[in-house]
Design a protein around this motif. Structure first.
Motif, PDB file in Angstrom:
ATOM      1  N   ASN A 177       0.745  -1.241  -0.104  1.00 17.15           N
ATOM      2  CA  ASN A 177       0.010  -0.007  -0.007  1.00 17.15           C
ATOM      3  C   ASN A 177       0.968   1.225  -0.101  1.00 17.15           C
ATOM      4  OD1 ASN A 177      -2.045  -1.935   1.985  1.00 17.15           O
ATOM      5  ND2 ASN A 177      -2.707  -1.001   0.298  1.00 17.15           N
ATOM      6  N   CYS A 178       1.927   1.211   0.706  1.00 21.42           N
ATOM      7  CA  CYS A 178       2.828   2.391   0.912  1.00 21.42           C
ATOM      8  C   CYS A 178       3.984   2.142   1.397  1.00 21.42           C
ATOM      9  CB  CYS A 178       2.210   3.399   1.615  1.00 21.42           C
ATOM     10  SG  CYS A 178       2.067   2.920   3.462  1.00 21.42           S
ATOM     11  N   VAL A 179       5.102   3.027   1.217  1.00 19.82           N
ATOM     12  CA  VAL A 179       6.220   2.718   2.108  1.00 19.82           C
ATOM     13  C   VAL A 179       6.271   3.533   3.240  1.00 19.82           C
ATOM     14  CG1 VAL A 179       9.008   3.486   1.773  1.00 19.82           C
ATOM     15  CG2 VAL A 179       7.529   2.247  -0.103  1.00 19.82           C
ATOM     16  N   ALA A 180       6.591   3.139   4.496  1.00 22.50           N
ATOM     17  CA  ALA A 180       6.732   3.958   5.740  1.00 22.50           C
ATOM     18  C   ALA A 180       8.052   4.029   6.250  1.00 22.50           C
ATOM     19  CB  ALA A 180       5.823   3.051   6.792  1.00 22.50           C
ATOM     20  N   GLN A 181       8.256   5.142   7.132  1.00 23.13           N
ATOM     21  CA  GLN A 181       9.550   5.392   7.641  1.00 23.13           C
ATOM     22  C   GLN A 181       9.682   4.861   9.088  1.00 23.13           C
ATOM     23  OE1 GLN A 181      11.125   9.403   6.496  1.00 23.13           O
ATOM     24  NE2 GLN A 181      12.186   9.672   8.457  1.00 23.13           N
ATOM     25  N   LEU A 182      10.809   4.091   9.586  1.00 28.21           N
ATOM     26  CA  LEU A 182      10.990   4.099  10.592  1.00 28.21           C
ATOM     27  C   LEU A 182      11.548   5.277  11.623  1.00 28.21           C
ATOM     28  CD1 LEU A 182      11.347   1.792  13.068  1.00 28.21           C
ATOM     29  CD2 LEU A 182      13.798   1.401  12.023  1.00 28.21           C
ATOM     30  N   GLU A 183      10.814   5.608  12.604  1.00 30.85           N
ATOM     31  CA  GLU A 183      10.890   6.881  13.348  1.00 30.85           C
ATOM     32  C   GLU A 183      11.762   6.462  14.506  1.00 30.85           C
ATOM     33  OE1 GLU A 183      10.261   9.711  12.472  1.00 30.85           O
ATOM     34  OE2 GLU A 183       8.838   9.243  10.689  1.00 30.85           O
ATOM     35  N   SER A 184      11.517   5.342  15.172  1.00 32.33           N
ATOM     36  CA  SER A 184      12.433   5.241  16.507  1.00 32.33           C
ATOM     37  C   SER A 184      12.597   3.756  16.633  1.00 32.33           C
ATOM     38  CB  SER A 184      11.907   5.966  17.676  1.00 32.33           C
ATOM     39  OG  SER A 184      10.674   5.269  18.019  1.00 32.33           O
ATOM     40  N   VAL A 185      13.517   3.291  17.534  1.00 35.12           N
ATOM     41  CA  VAL A 185      13.886   1.983  17.928  1.00 35.12           C
ATOM     42  C   VAL A 185      14.072   1.961  19.492  1.00 35.12           C
ATOM     43  CG1 VAL A 185      15.195  -0.198  17.580  1.00 35.12           C
ATOM     44  CG2 VAL A 185      14.817   1.309  15.593  1.00 35.12           C
ATOM     45  N   LEU A 194       9.464  -0.946  17.397  1.00 33.53           N
ATOM     46  CA  LEU A 194       9.711  -0.007  16.209  1.00 33.53           C
ATOM     47  C   LEU A 194       8.578   0.747  16.164  1.00 33.53           C
ATOM     48  CD1 LEU A 194      11.217  -2.689  13.775  1.00 33.53           C
ATOM     49  CD2 LEU A 194      12.256  -1.511  15.609  1.00 33.53           C
ATOM     50  N   LEU A 195       8.737   2.217  15.878  1.00 38.03           N
ATOM     51  CA  LEU A 195       7.732   3.165  15.684  1.00 38.03           C
ATOM     52  C   LEU A 195       8.106   3.546  14.227  1.00 38.03           C
ATOM     53  CD1 LEU A 195       5.403   4.742  16.848  1.00 38.03           C
ATOM     54  CD2 LEU A 195       7.116   6.376  17.332  1.00 38.03           C
ATOM     55  N   PHE A 196       6.697   3.420  13.389  1.00 40.48           N
ATOM     56  CA  PHE A 196       6.631   3.761  12.079  1.00 40.48           C
ATOM     57  C   PHE A 196       5.856   4.965  11.715  1.00 40.48           C
ATOM     58  CE2 PHE A 196       7.886  -0.626  12.091  1.00 40.48           C
ATOM     59  CZ  PHE A 196       8.906  -0.802  11.323  1.00 40.48           C
ATOM     60  N   SER A 197       6.219   5.733  10.917  1.00 44.83           N
ATOM     61  CA  SER A 197       5.020   6.854  10.476  1.00 44.83           C
ATOM     62  C   SER A 197       4.688   6.402   8.763  1.00 44.83           C
ATOM     63  CB  SER A 197       5.675   8.014  10.547  1.00 44.83           C
ATOM     64  OG  SER A 197       6.676   8.435   9.479  1.00 44.83           O
ATOM     65  N   LEU A 198       3.596   6.821   8.557  1.00 44.32           N
ATOM     66  CA  LEU A 198       2.913   6.490   7.215  1.00 44.32           C
ATOM     67  C   LEU A 198       1.881   7.558   6.719  1.00 44.32           C
ATOM     68  CD1 LEU A 198       0.676   3.296   7.488  1.00 44.32           C
ATOM     69  CD2 LEU A 198       1.081   4.783   9.367  1.00 44.32           C
ATOM     70  N   ASP A 228      -1.665  15.077  12.268  1.00 41.04           N
ATOM     71  CA  ASP A 228      -2.202  16.046  11.261  1.00 41.04           C
ATOM     72  C   ASP A 228      -1.831  15.706   9.796  1.00 41.04           C
ATOM     73  OD1 ASP A 228      -3.806  17.369  13.311  1.00 41.04           O
ATOM     74  OD2 ASP A 228      -1.960  18.969  13.674  1.00 41.04           O
ATOM     75  N   GLU A 229      -0.778  15.238   9.591  1.00 38.83           N
ATOM     76  CA  GLU A 229      -0.121  15.158   8.305  1.00 38.83           C
ATOM     77  C   GLU A 229       0.099  13.641   8.277  1.00 38.83           C
ATOM     78  OE1 GLU A 229       3.098  17.656   7.692  1.00 38.83           O
ATOM     79  OE2 GLU A 229       1.846  19.557   7.619  1.00 38.83           O
ATOM     80  N   ARG A 230       0.705  12.947   9.249  1.00 32.65           N
ATOM     81  CA  ARG A 230       0.955  11.350   9.005  1.00 32.65           C
ATOM     82  C   ARG A 230       0.172  10.630  10.246  1.00 32.65           C
ATOM     83  NH1 ARG A 230       4.683   9.937   5.121  1.00 32.65           N
ATOM     84  NH2 ARG A 230       5.813   8.218   6.442  1.00 32.65           N
ATOM     85  N   ASP A 231       0.177   9.398  10.240  1.00 33.94           N
ATOM     86  CA  ASP A 231      -0.229   8.627  11.372  1.00 33.94           C
ATOM     87  C   ASP A 231       1.027   7.758  11.801  1.00 33.94           C
ATOM     88  OD1 ASP A 231      -2.803   9.557  11.245  1.00 33.94           O
ATOM     89  OD2 ASP A 231      -3.640   7.897  10.266  1.00 33.94           O
ATOM     90  N   SER A 232       0.989   7.166  12.923  1.00 39.44           N
ATOM     91  CA  SER A 232       2.020   6.225  13.425  1.00 39.44           C
ATOM     92  C   SER A 232       1.441   5.225  14.059  1.00 39.44           C
ATOM     93  CB  SER A 232       3.191   7.177  14.197  1.00 39.44           C
ATOM     94  OG  SER A 232       2.562   7.482  15.247  1.00 39.44           O
ATOM     95  N   PHE A 233       2.304   3.979  13.813  1.00 41.51           N
ATOM     96  CA  PHE A 233       1.962   2.845  14.703  1.00 41.51           C
ATOM     97  C   PHE A 233       3.376   2.274  15.299  1.00 41.51           C
ATOM     98  CE2 PHE A 233       2.767   1.132  10.646  1.00 41.51           C
ATOM     99  CZ  PHE A 233       3.363   0.043  10.745  1.00 41.51           C
ATOM    100  N   HIS A 252      16.885   4.321  12.369  1.00 38.33           N
ATOM    101  CA  HIS A 252      15.815   5.275  12.132  1.00 38.33           C
ATOM    102  C   HIS A 252      16.126   5.701  10.678  1.00 38.33           C
ATOM    103  CE1 HIS A 252      15.182   9.759  11.960  1.00 38.33           C
ATOM    104  NE2 HIS A 252      14.195   9.324  12.832  1.00 38.33           N
ATOM    105  N   GLY A 253      14.981   5.852  10.131  1.00 35.77           N
ATOM    106  CA  GLY A 253      14.894   6.691   8.910  1.00 35.77           C
ATOM    107  C   GLY A 253      14.954   5.662   7.708  1.00 35.77           C
ATOM    108  N   ASP A 254      14.845   4.409   7.936  1.00 30.31           N
ATOM    109  CA  ASP A 254      15.023   3.355   7.122  1.00 30.31           C
ATOM    110  C   ASP A 254      13.478   3.039   6.506  1.00 30.31           C
ATOM    111  OD1 ASP A 254      17.365   2.383   7.178  1.00 30.31           O
ATOM    112  OD2 ASP A 254      17.120   0.724   8.470  1.00 30.31           O
ATOM    113  N   ALA A 255      13.533   2.663   5.312  1.00 31.24           N
ATOM    114  CA  ALA A 255      12.147   2.722   4.520  1.00 31.24           C
ATOM    115  C   ALA A 255      11.478   1.112   4.551  1.00 31.24           C
ATOM    116  CB  ALA A 255      11.999   3.193   3.140  1.00 31.24           C
ATOM    117  N   VAL A 256      10.227   0.982   4.741  1.00 25.16           N
ATOM    118  CA  VAL A 256       9.639  -0.395   4.770  1.00 25.16           C
ATOM    119  C   VAL A 256       8.527  -0.484   3.963  1.00 25.16           C
ATOM    120  CG1 VAL A 256      10.610  -0.951   6.993  1.00 25.16           C
ATOM    121  CG2 VAL A 256       8.444  -0.066   6.831  1.00 25.16           C
ATOM    122  N   ASN A 257       8.112  -1.677   3.384  1.00 20.83           N
ATOM    123  CA  ASN A 257       6.913  -1.831   2.635  1.00 20.83           C
ATOM    124  C   ASN A 257       5.605  -2.185   3.759  1.00 20.83           C
ATOM    125  OD1 ASN A 257       8.076  -1.568   0.256  1.00 20.83           O
ATOM    126  ND2 ASN A 257       8.641  -3.488   0.228  1.00 20.83           N
TER     127      ASN A 257
END
Length: 285
Positions: A177-185, A194-198, A228-233, A252-257
């Motif tokens: 569906n999209c590529v998310a970004q890893l925000e923190s470990v 792992l916390l991702f934003s999408l 407001d702009e992105r969600d995270s999980f 941090h910063g890695d892109a995941v499917n």
């Protein structure tokens, strides 16, 4: 799952495991179009594909595989890129991947394999050396993180499920569906969070304690935050997940499917459509 399954190449990564946390963008058109788009280029190569196993009918003609080529999100191991051919920048490339010993047994040309949760079609197979070649074209490169892989990069893999296989994770189509970004470990001795934003248009399908596929791994969602702009999980990983998949090496910063759970998408879209017919909005509930 039948003990005679050809996918039991390694007892530590077989489908019999009950761990969910081991996990195509299958663009159906992409898998088919890639073979057509690159057919003339491939045939000019000096490599000769390994002979096909005539004892089993091909995937295209129908076999014991599920007709929709579904995956389960239970990653069977790691594969690595041993060659990368850029045919046209950002539009077409081909990978040759090295798999664990025995992982390509009975794999046929035309079969589907999930690489980082993205369904790809095997176009050349060398079962003796456990390597396979995959074509990627513009939609796959646009919508997934596969274009960022380089020679030596590792990725998660899963062979397509077959009728009778245990569904240890959840139904995964391989449609990223999209590529998310890893925000923190956050790491402890036995766990990792792992916390991702999408993007919000995909985040609306992610709920606490629901399913999500991250680079092909079926995971249970921990917490969800709406922005407001992105969600995270967040997701929580056990040591076995860290051992079998590539998730343990992410920073941090890695892109995941990301592939949202199809049943959740269906429910959300159905409710949104019904509310729209009544001039209401989903966010108002």
């Amino acid at each position: 799952m039948s003990l005679s399954s050809p996918y039991r190449f390694d007892s530590s990564s077989s489908r019999s495991t009950t761990s969910r946390s081991r996990g195509r963008s299958h663009f159906g058109a992409s898998c088919l179009a890639s073979s057509v788009f690159l057919a003339s280029w491939r045939t000019s190569r000096s490599r000769t594909p390994a002979p096909r196993n005539r004892n089993r009918s091909s995937h295209a003609r129908g076999s014991s595989r599920l007709t929709t080529c579904v995956f389960t999100g239970i990653v069977q191991g790691k594969t690595s890129v041993i060659s990368k051919d850029v045919i046209k920048e950002n539009e077409a490339m081909a990978f040759r991947m090295q798999f664990p010993k025995g992982a390509t047994e009975n794999l046929q040309v035309g079969a589907s394999v999930a690489i980082n949760g993205t369904c790809l079609t095997a176009v050349e197979i060398d079962q003796e050396n456990d390597t396979a070649r995959f074509d990627l074209i513009i939609e796959t490169l646009r919508a997934t993180n596969l274009g960022k892989l380089d020679v030596g990069s590792e990725a998660n893999f899963e062979r397509a499920a077959r009728i009778g296989d245990e569904i240890g994770g959840h139904n995964v189509s391989g449609h990223v569906n999209c590529v998310a970004q890893l925000e923190s470990v956050e790491a402890t001795d036995e766990n990792r969070r792992l916390l991702f934003s999408l993007p919000k248009d995909v985040g609306r399908y992610v709920f606490a304690k629901g399913f999500v596929a991250v680079d092909g791994c079926s995971l249970t969602v921990g917490e969800v935050e709406r922005g407001d702009e992105r969600d995270s999980f967040s997701v929580y990983l056990i040591p076995e997940t860290l051992r079998v998949t590539t998730l343990g090496g992410y920073t941090h910063g890695d892109a995941v499917n990301i592939e949202a759970d199809a049943s959740t998408v269906a429910v959300v879209e159905t409710v949104a459509r019904v509310l729209a017919e009544k001039n209401l909005e989903l966010s108002s509930l």
